[in-house]
Scaffold this motif. Structure first.
Motif, short mmCIF file in Angstrom:
data_model
loop_
_atom_site.label_atom_id
_atom_site.label_comp_id
_atom_site.label_asym_id
_atom_site.label_seq_id
_atom_site.Cartn_x
_atom_site.Cartn_y
_atom_site.Cartn_z
N HIS A 122 -83.85 60.79 18.12
CA HIS A 122 -83.09 61.42 19.20
C HIS A 122 -82.93 62.92 18.95
CE1 HIS A 122 -81.04 57.24 19.83
NE2 HIS A 122 -82.33 57.22 20.06
N VAL A 123 -83.99 63.67 19.21
CA VAL A 123 -83.97 65.10 18.90
C VAL A 123 -84.14 65.96 20.15
CG1 VAL A 123 -84.81 64.78 16.55
CG2 VAL A 123 -86.46 65.09 18.42
N HIS A 124 -84.32 65.34 21.32
CA HIS A 124 -84.54 66.08 22.56
C HIS A 124 -83.40 65.87 23.55
CE1 HIS A 124 -88.59 67.00 21.26
NE2 HIS A 124 -88.89 65.72 21.17
N ASP A 125 -83.32 66.73 24.55
CA ASP A 125 -82.45 66.49 25.69
C ASP A 125 -83.16 65.54 26.64
OD1 ASP A 125 -80.39 68.12 24.86
OD2 ASP A 125 -81.15 69.90 25.91
N PRO A 126 -82.41 64.80 27.46
CA PRO A 126 -83.03 63.85 28.40
C PRO A 126 -83.59 64.56 29.62
CG PRO A 126 -80.67 63.81 28.69
CD PRO A 126 -80.93 64.72 27.51
N LEU A 127 -84.58 63.93 30.26
CA LEU A 127 -85.06 64.37 31.56
C LEU A 127 -84.13 63.79 32.62
CD1 LEU A 127 -87.31 65.75 33.24
CD2 LEU A 127 -88.47 63.52 33.30
N LEU A 128 -83.58 64.65 33.47
CA LEU A 128 -82.64 64.22 34.50
C LEU A 128 -83.27 64.38 35.88
CD1 LEU A 128 -79.38 65.97 33.22
CD2 LEU A 128 -80.26 63.70 32.63
N TYR A 129 -82.89 63.48 36.82
CA TYR A 129 -83.38 63.56 38.19
C TYR A 129 -82.21 63.30 39.12
CZ TYR A 129 -86.42 62.98 42.23
OH TYR A 129 -87.05 63.12 43.44
N PHE A 130 -81.93 64.27 39.99
CA PHE A 130 -80.79 64.16 40.89
C PHE A 130 -81.04 65.03 42.11
CE2 PHE A 130 -76.51 65.71 42.21
CZ PHE A 130 -75.97 64.49 42.60
N GLN A 131 -80.63 64.54 43.29
CA GLN A 131 -80.78 65.30 44.54
C GLN A 131 -82.23 65.67 44.83
OE1 GLN A 131 -78.89 66.64 47.09
NE2 GLN A 131 -77.21 65.30 46.55
N GLY A 132 -83.16 64.76 44.52
CA GLY A 132 -84.55 64.99 44.87
C GLY A 132 -85.27 66.00 44.01
N ARG A 133 -84.71 66.35 42.86
CA ARG A 133 -85.39 67.30 41.98
C ARG A 133 -85.00 67.04 40.54
NH1 ARG A 133 -82.51 73.20 42.56
NH2 ARG A 133 -84.00 73.60 40.91
N TYR A 134 -85.80 67.53 39.61
CA TYR A 134 -85.50 67.37 38.20
C TYR A 134 -84.41 68.36 37.77
CZ TYR A 134 -89.61 64.42 37.84
OH TYR A 134 -90.52 63.40 38.00
N ARG A 135 -83.61 67.93 36.79
CA ARG A 135 -82.51 68.75 36.29
C ARG A 135 -82.61 68.83 34.76
NH1 ARG A 135 -79.58 70.70 40.89
NH2 ARG A 135 -80.17 69.24 42.55
N HIS A 136 -81.76 69.67 34.19
CA HIS A 136 -81.65 69.73 32.74
C HIS A 136 -80.19 69.95 32.38
CE1 HIS A 136 -80.95 74.10 32.24
NE2 HIS A 136 -81.57 74.16 33.40
N LEU A 137 -79.85 69.74 31.13
CA LEU A 137 -78.49 69.98 30.67
C LEU A 137 -78.24 71.47 30.53
CD1 LEU A 137 -78.14 67.23 27.91
CD2 LEU A 137 -77.26 67.16 30.25
N GLY A 138 -77.05 71.91 30.97
CA GLY A 138 -76.67 73.30 30.82
C GLY A 138 -76.34 73.63 29.38
N PRO A 139 -76.05 74.89 29.09
CA PRO A 139 -75.74 75.31 27.71
C PRO A 139 -74.56 74.56 27.10
CG PRO A 139 -76.14 77.21 29.11
CD PRO A 139 -76.07 76.02 30.02
N ASP A 140 -73.62 74.12 27.96
CA ASP A 140 -72.45 73.40 27.44
C ASP A 140 -72.63 71.90 27.50
OD1 ASP A 140 -72.37 73.08 30.14
OD2 ASP A 140 -70.24 73.53 30.37
N GLY A 141 -73.87 71.44 27.78
CA GLY A 141 -74.14 70.01 27.84
C GLY A 141 -73.80 69.38 29.17
N THR A 142 -73.51 70.19 30.20
CA THR A 142 -73.14 69.66 31.51
C THR A 142 -74.38 69.15 32.24
OG1 THR A 142 -71.34 71.24 31.69
CG2 THR A 142 -72.07 70.19 33.71
N PRO A 143 -74.37 67.90 32.73
CA PRO A 143 -75.50 67.42 33.53
C PRO A 143 -75.59 68.17 34.85
CG PRO A 143 -74.12 65.59 32.77
CD PRO A 143 -73.36 66.86 32.52
N TRP A 144 -76.78 68.10 35.45
CA TRP A 144 -77.06 68.69 36.75
C TRP A 144 -76.96 70.20 36.73
CZ3 TRP A 144 -72.75 65.09 38.74
CH2 TRP A 144 -73.16 63.78 38.59
N GLY A 145 -77.07 70.80 35.55
CA GLY A 145 -77.08 72.26 35.49
C GLY A 145 -78.26 72.79 36.26
N PRO A 146 -78.23 74.08 36.65
CA PRO A 146 -79.35 74.64 37.40
C PRO A 146 -80.64 74.51 36.61
CG PRO A 146 -77.47 76.14 37.34
CD PRO A 146 -77.17 75.04 36.37
#
Length: 225
Positions: A122-146
């Motif tokens: 477990h060394v990577h961030d997850p791939l996120l998908y929300f609102q019809g587009r891919y997302r990533h974790l923000g600097p503070d670990g918040t999901p759905w970051g830009p």
């Protein structure tokens, strides 16, 4: 989801996957009844779950397409149950089919975990998908970051609103608050956190962003940029 039968390796991108039980170790995913791939997995009685990392958007798109070689240029290795699992993912699980349940136009599949990757994987961030587009974790670990938009955001036709949604934390004089950004372009709507806004944001991907944003304009301190 990946597997192998007498015809070769199998795989498809799945949107709905979650943990069910720890004793026994059960997970679940949902699949359309029209799937032509899952019947092949069903006949083998086993499958593997691959939780993709943030840099594996291309693999997600590749396994979501029909009529192409999903395994082209894919690095993988074999589990003890002979299932192929992808390299460099966040994690993987090897499973036996435990049960199936009818659910409208989907089948809910329960799988019993028989093997999994080492915890050190477990060394990577997850791939996120929300609102019809891919997302990533923000600097503070918040999901759905830009996340950066690409020319190939939704090649598989995955469902979701065309509106842009994101959320991030912002420091104020009284502490941290959360802002919700709704809508494309320069006139996006910015909503400050309230319980009602939080609940509405979670349901927003149904595509009724304008309606609920307008209804919350008063109590939510709605502003435009």
């Amino acid at each position: 989801m990946t597997g192998r039968d007498g015809q070769g390796r199998i795989g498809f991108t799945c949107q709905s996957f979650y943990s069910v039980s720890t004793a026994p170790s059960l997970i679940s995913f949902s699949i359309m009844k029209t799937s032509t791939t899952y019947p092949r997995i069903r006949r083998t009685g086993r499958f593997a779950v691959n939780v993709l990392s943030s840099h594996q958007q291309g693999i997600s798109n590749q396994f979501a397409r029909k009529g192409t070689d999903k395994w082209a240029d894919i690095r993988w290795h074999q589990t003890l149950a002979s299932n192929p699992v992808l390299e460099d993912t966040l994690m993987w699980l090897d499973c036996q089919i435990w049960a199936e349940h009818d659910a409208g136009d989907h089948v809910i599949v329960l799988g019993r975990v028989t093997e999994m990757n080492p915890a050190t994987r477990h060394v990577h961030d997850p791939l996120l998908y929300f609102q019809g587009r891919y997302r990533h974790l923000g600097p503070d670990g918040t999901p759905w970051g830009p996340s950066p938009r690409s020319e190939d955001e939704n090649p598989a036709g995955l469902p979701g609103s065309n509106n842009l949604c994101s959320t991030r934390r912002q420091r104020t004089k009284s502490g941290w608050t959360r802002l919700f950004y709704i809508g494309p372009g320069e006139r996006r709507t910015v909503l400050r956190w309230s319980p009602a806004v939080g609940v509405a944001f979670c349901a927003a991907w149904a595509g009724q962003l304008d309606a609920w944003a307008a209804s919350l304009a008063g109590p939510a301190s709605l502003t435009h940029k």
